[in-house]
Design a protein around this motif. Sequence first.
Motif, PDB file in Angstrom:
ATOM      1  N   THR A  31     -12.386 -17.643   9.235  1.00  0.00           N
ATOM      2  CA  THR A  31     -11.320 -17.568  10.237  1.00  0.00           C
ATOM      3  C   THR A  31     -10.384 -16.381  10.004  1.00  0.00           C
ATOM      4  OG1 THR A  31     -10.005 -19.110   8.909  1.00  0.00           O
ATOM      5  CG2 THR A  31     -11.338 -20.039  10.695  1.00  0.00           C
ATOM      6  N   GLY A  32     -10.660 -15.580   8.996  1.00  0.00           N
ATOM      7  CA  GLY A  32      -9.810 -14.424   8.726  1.00  0.00           C
ATOM      8  C   GLY A  32     -10.219 -13.750   7.432  1.00  0.00           C
ATOM      9  N   ASN A  33      -9.407 -12.788   7.005  1.00  0.00           N
ATOM     10  CA  ASN A  33      -9.674 -12.057   5.761  1.00  0.00           C
ATOM     11  C   ASN A  33      -8.386 -11.846   4.980  1.00  0.00           C
ATOM     12  OD1 ASN A  33     -12.590 -11.208   5.852  1.00  0.00           O
ATOM     13  ND2 ASN A  33     -11.921 -10.317   7.803  1.00  0.00           N
ATOM     14  N   VAL A  34      -8.510 -11.896   3.671  1.00  0.00           N
ATOM     15  CA  VAL A  34      -7.430 -11.418   2.798  1.00  0.00           C
ATOM     16  C   VAL A  34      -7.710  -9.945   2.535  1.00  0.00           C
ATOM     17  CG1 VAL A  34      -6.346 -11.599   0.540  1.00  0.00           C
ATOM     18  CG2 VAL A  34      -7.077 -13.664   1.727  1.00  0.00           C
ATOM     19  N   LYS A  35      -6.834  -9.092   3.037  1.00  0.00           N
ATOM     20  CA  LYS A  35      -7.061  -7.645   2.927  1.00  0.00           C
ATOM     21  C   LYS A  35      -6.466  -7.135   1.617  1.00  0.00           C
ATOM     22  CE  LYS A  35      -7.129  -7.126   7.946  1.00  0.00           C
ATOM     23  NZ  LYS A  35      -6.534  -6.490   9.139  1.00  0.00           N
ATOM     24  N   ALA A  36      -7.198  -7.388   0.532  1.00  0.00           N
ATOM     25  CA  ALA A  36      -6.694  -7.045  -0.805  1.00  0.00           C
ATOM     26  C   ALA A  36      -6.581  -5.537  -0.992  1.00  0.00           C
ATOM     27  CB  ALA A  36      -7.601  -7.637  -1.876  1.00  0.00           C
ATOM     28  N   VAL A  37      -7.572  -4.788  -0.513  1.00  0.00           N
ATOM     29  CA  VAL A  37      -7.553  -3.318  -0.522  1.00  0.00           C
ATOM     30  C   VAL A  37      -7.909  -2.887   0.894  1.00  0.00           C
ATOM     31  CG1 VAL A  37      -8.546  -1.216  -1.507  1.00  0.00           C
ATOM     32  CG2 VAL A  37      -8.240  -3.239  -2.948  1.00  0.00           C
ATOM     33  N   ASP A  38      -7.043  -2.097   1.502  1.00  0.00           N
ATOM     34  CA  ASP A  38      -7.188  -1.810   2.925  1.00  0.00           C
ATOM     35  C   ASP A  38      -7.104  -0.305   3.192  1.00  0.00           C
ATOM     36  OD1 ASP A  38      -7.476  -2.203   5.612  1.00  0.00           O
ATOM     37  OD2 ASP A  38      -5.450  -2.951   5.960  1.00  0.00           O
ATOM     38  N   ASP A  39      -8.261   0.342   3.221  1.00  0.00           N
ATOM     39  CA  ASP A  39      -8.360   1.762   3.574  1.00  0.00           C
ATOM     40  C   ASP A  39      -7.649   2.665   2.555  1.00  0.00           C
ATOM     41  OD1 ASP A  39      -9.278   3.869   5.047  1.00  0.00           O
ATOM     42  OD2 ASP A  39      -7.701   3.794   6.564  1.00  0.00           O
ATOM     43  N   VAL A  40      -8.123   2.597   1.319  1.00  0.00           N
ATOM     44  CA  VAL A  40      -7.537   3.381   0.227  1.00  0.00           C
ATOM     45  C   VAL A  40      -8.419   4.601  -0.059  1.00  0.00           C
ATOM     46  CG1 VAL A  40      -7.186   3.373  -2.288  1.00  0.00           C
ATOM     47  CG2 VAL A  40      -6.261   1.521  -0.881  1.00  0.00           C
ATOM     48  N   SER A  41      -7.778   5.768  -0.207  1.00  0.00           N
ATOM     49  CA  SER A  41      -8.491   7.008  -0.522  1.00  0.00           C
ATOM     50  C   SER A  41      -7.755   7.759  -1.632  1.00  0.00           C
ATOM     51  CB  SER A  41      -8.599   7.906   0.712  1.00  0.00           C
ATOM     52  OG  SER A  41      -9.311   7.274   1.753  1.00  0.00           O
ATOM     53  N   PHE A  42      -8.501   8.258  -2.618  1.00  0.00           N
ATOM     54  CA  PHE A  42      -7.925   9.111  -3.660  1.00  0.00           C
ATOM     55  C   PHE A  42      -9.063   9.794  -4.411  1.00  0.00           C
ATOM     56  CE2 PHE A  42      -8.256   4.824  -5.486  1.00  0.00           C
ATOM     57  CZ  PHE A  42      -8.993   5.053  -6.632  1.00  0.00           C
ATOM     58  N   ASP A  43      -8.722  10.856  -5.125  1.00  0.00           N
ATOM     59  CA  ASP A  43      -9.659  11.566  -5.990  1.00  0.00           C
ATOM     60  C   ASP A  43      -9.125  11.551  -7.414  1.00  0.00           C
ATOM     61  OD1 ASP A  43     -11.148  12.317  -3.708  1.00  0.00           O
ATOM     62  OD2 ASP A  43      -9.900  14.095  -3.419  1.00  0.00           O
ATOM     63  N   ILE A  44     -10.023  11.598  -8.379  1.00  0.00           N
ATOM     64  CA  ILE A  44      -9.619  11.763  -9.784  1.00  0.00           C
ATOM     65  C   ILE A  44     -10.435  12.914 -10.360  1.00  0.00           C
ATOM     66  CG2 ILE A  44      -9.298  10.681 -12.034  1.00  0.00           C
ATOM     67  CD1 ILE A  44      -9.322   7.977 -10.747  1.00  0.00           C
ATOM     68  N   TYR A  45      -9.758  13.846 -10.983  1.00  0.00           N
ATOM     69  CA  TYR A  45     -10.416  15.025 -11.534  1.00  0.00           C
ATOM     70  C   TYR A  45     -10.872  14.762 -12.958  1.00  0.00           C
ATOM     71  CZ  TYR A  45      -8.811  17.690  -7.513  1.00  0.00           C
ATOM     72  OH  TYR A  45      -8.620  18.148  -6.233  1.00  0.00           O
ATOM     73  N   GLU A  46     -11.888  15.495 -13.372  1.00  0.00           N
ATOM     74  CA  GLU A  46     -12.456  15.336 -14.707  1.00  0.00           C
ATOM     75  C   GLU A  46     -11.383  15.610 -15.764  1.00  0.00           C
ATOM     76  OE1 GLU A  46     -16.962  16.109 -16.108  1.00  0.00           O
ATOM     77  OE2 GLU A  46     -15.840  17.904 -15.563  1.00  0.00           O
ATOM     78  N   GLY A  47     -11.210  14.679 -16.693  1.00  0.00           N
ATOM     79  CA  GLY A  47     -10.226  14.832 -17.757  1.00  0.00           C
ATOM     80  C   GLY A  47      -8.821  14.402 -17.384  1.00  0.00           C
ATOM     81  N   GLU A  48      -8.661  13.890 -16.168  1.00  0.00           N
ATOM     82  CA  GLU A  48      -7.338  13.514 -15.674  1.00  0.00           C
ATOM     83  C   GLU A  48      -7.087  12.019 -15.867  1.00  0.00           C
ATOM     84  OE1 GLU A  48      -4.839  14.057 -11.483  1.00  0.00           O
ATOM     85  OE2 GLU A  48      -6.952  13.553 -11.394  1.00  0.00           O
ATOM     86  N   THR A  49      -5.808  11.638 -15.890  1.00  0.00           N
ATOM     87  CA  THR A  49      -5.415  10.234 -15.830  1.00  0.00           C
ATOM     88  C   THR A  49      -4.633  10.008 -14.547  1.00  0.00           C
ATOM     89  OG1 THR A  49      -5.272  10.023 -18.242  1.00  0.00           O
ATOM     90  CG2 THR A  49      -4.110   8.377 -16.932  1.00  0.00           C
ATOM     91  N   LEU A  50      -5.163   9.169 -13.677  1.00  0.00           N
ATOM     92  CA  LEU A  50      -4.435   8.777 -12.463  1.00  0.00           C
ATOM     93  C   LEU A  50      -3.822   7.414 -12.694  1.00  0.00           C
ATOM     94  CD1 LEU A  50      -3.734   9.309  -9.422  1.00  0.00           C
ATOM     95  CD2 LEU A  50      -5.779   7.980  -8.868  1.00  0.00           C
ATOM     96  N   GLY A  51      -2.505   7.322 -12.602  1.00  0.00           N
ATOM     97  CA  GLY A  51      -1.816   6.043 -12.724  1.00  0.00           C
ATOM     98  C   GLY A  51      -1.794   5.341 -11.377  1.00  0.00           C
ATOM     99  N   LEU A  52      -2.101   4.050 -11.351  1.00  0.00           N
ATOM    100  CA  LEU A  52      -2.046   3.254 -10.134  1.00  0.00           C
ATOM    101  C   LEU A  52      -1.015   2.152 -10.350  1.00  0.00           C
ATOM    102  CD1 LEU A  52      -3.297   2.805  -7.312  1.00  0.00           C
ATOM    103  CD2 LEU A  52      -5.001   1.332  -8.380  1.00  0.00           C
TER     104      LEU A  52
END
Length: 340
Positions: A31-52
């Motif tokens: 009857t519906g959805n829990v939209k836990a992640v909804d249209d997320v886009s990002f890049d991570i470069y080699e050797g990098e730390t991306l904080g979320l």
Amino acid sequence: MFDRSAGRKLLEVKGLKMYFPIRTGLLRRQTGNVKAVDDVSFDIYEGETLGLVGESGCGKSTCGRAVLRLYEPTEGSILLDGEEIAHAPFDKLRRLRPKMQMVFQDPQASLNPRMTVAAIIGEPLSEHSDMDAGARLDRIYELMDAVGLNRDFANRYPHEFSGGQRQRIGIARALALNPKFIVCDEPIAALDVSIQAQVVNLLEELQDRLGLTYLFISHDLSMVRHIADRVAVMYLGKVVELAPRDGLYDDPLHPYTKALLSAVPEPDPVLHDTAERTILQGDVPSPANPPKGCNFCTRCPSVMEICRQIDPEFREVRPGRFVACHHYNEDTNQTADNAA
């Protein structure tokens, strides 16, 4: 500080969605959805730390697990080292597993209590390599040395260790297959404050030595400032801002990012008493029924009428700075304060 211009993209996530079905009634119809992640886009470069970062329930951990295909993504594309993994068949996914690993939040729950340290660290080697017993044991000892564990502890069980030591076991297991990319899912949240810095310093040291790339998920903004090169801010399943670390902490653009940073405790008593705090009103909406328009419109102190009608586009408004906010739609150089 990591230089993106000198690196290449190791991970590319585009339009990632992770919906969990809601089933009701005797026949358990959806009857519906829990939209836990909804249209997320990002890049991570080699050797990098991306904080979320983001508050509890915003979808950070779900996003990290979906990126590693521990969950089956509903939609979207995930490229790891140029190979599509979002909908890869099982045999291809198994071949790619050594490249991507995870350090879990609770070391007590993520380690099998019936297995010794040697068996836990050596399990990935048994599954994904053809090492003989002698070579495997040598590799286990090498990994224990790398994370600061005494080799004499190899035949002990997880309950015999402290929280910090158990997390080191989890890190050693993640490193066993020489991965390129590691998702650290709140790796210090379950640890004492005195131990947190030791674990983060270990992760940084291993990154420098082994050339690792991290997605570091956390709600501790102070620790993210210490370890991350860039920071993505999530709210109710969406990334609302993505920016280099110093730019985001010194000059946040999105109203939610401003509110989040204003909640960070200030150790200086004088600055603490004079600091301006943004107190958000109301509760976070349900991901099963997000508001029309911008997800943050029900709590935003700078809300406009358009915010309640149209979901803002996540776009680059300054070099390297992405934000999803209508205050930046007309003039990319104006600040949110001037727009309001």
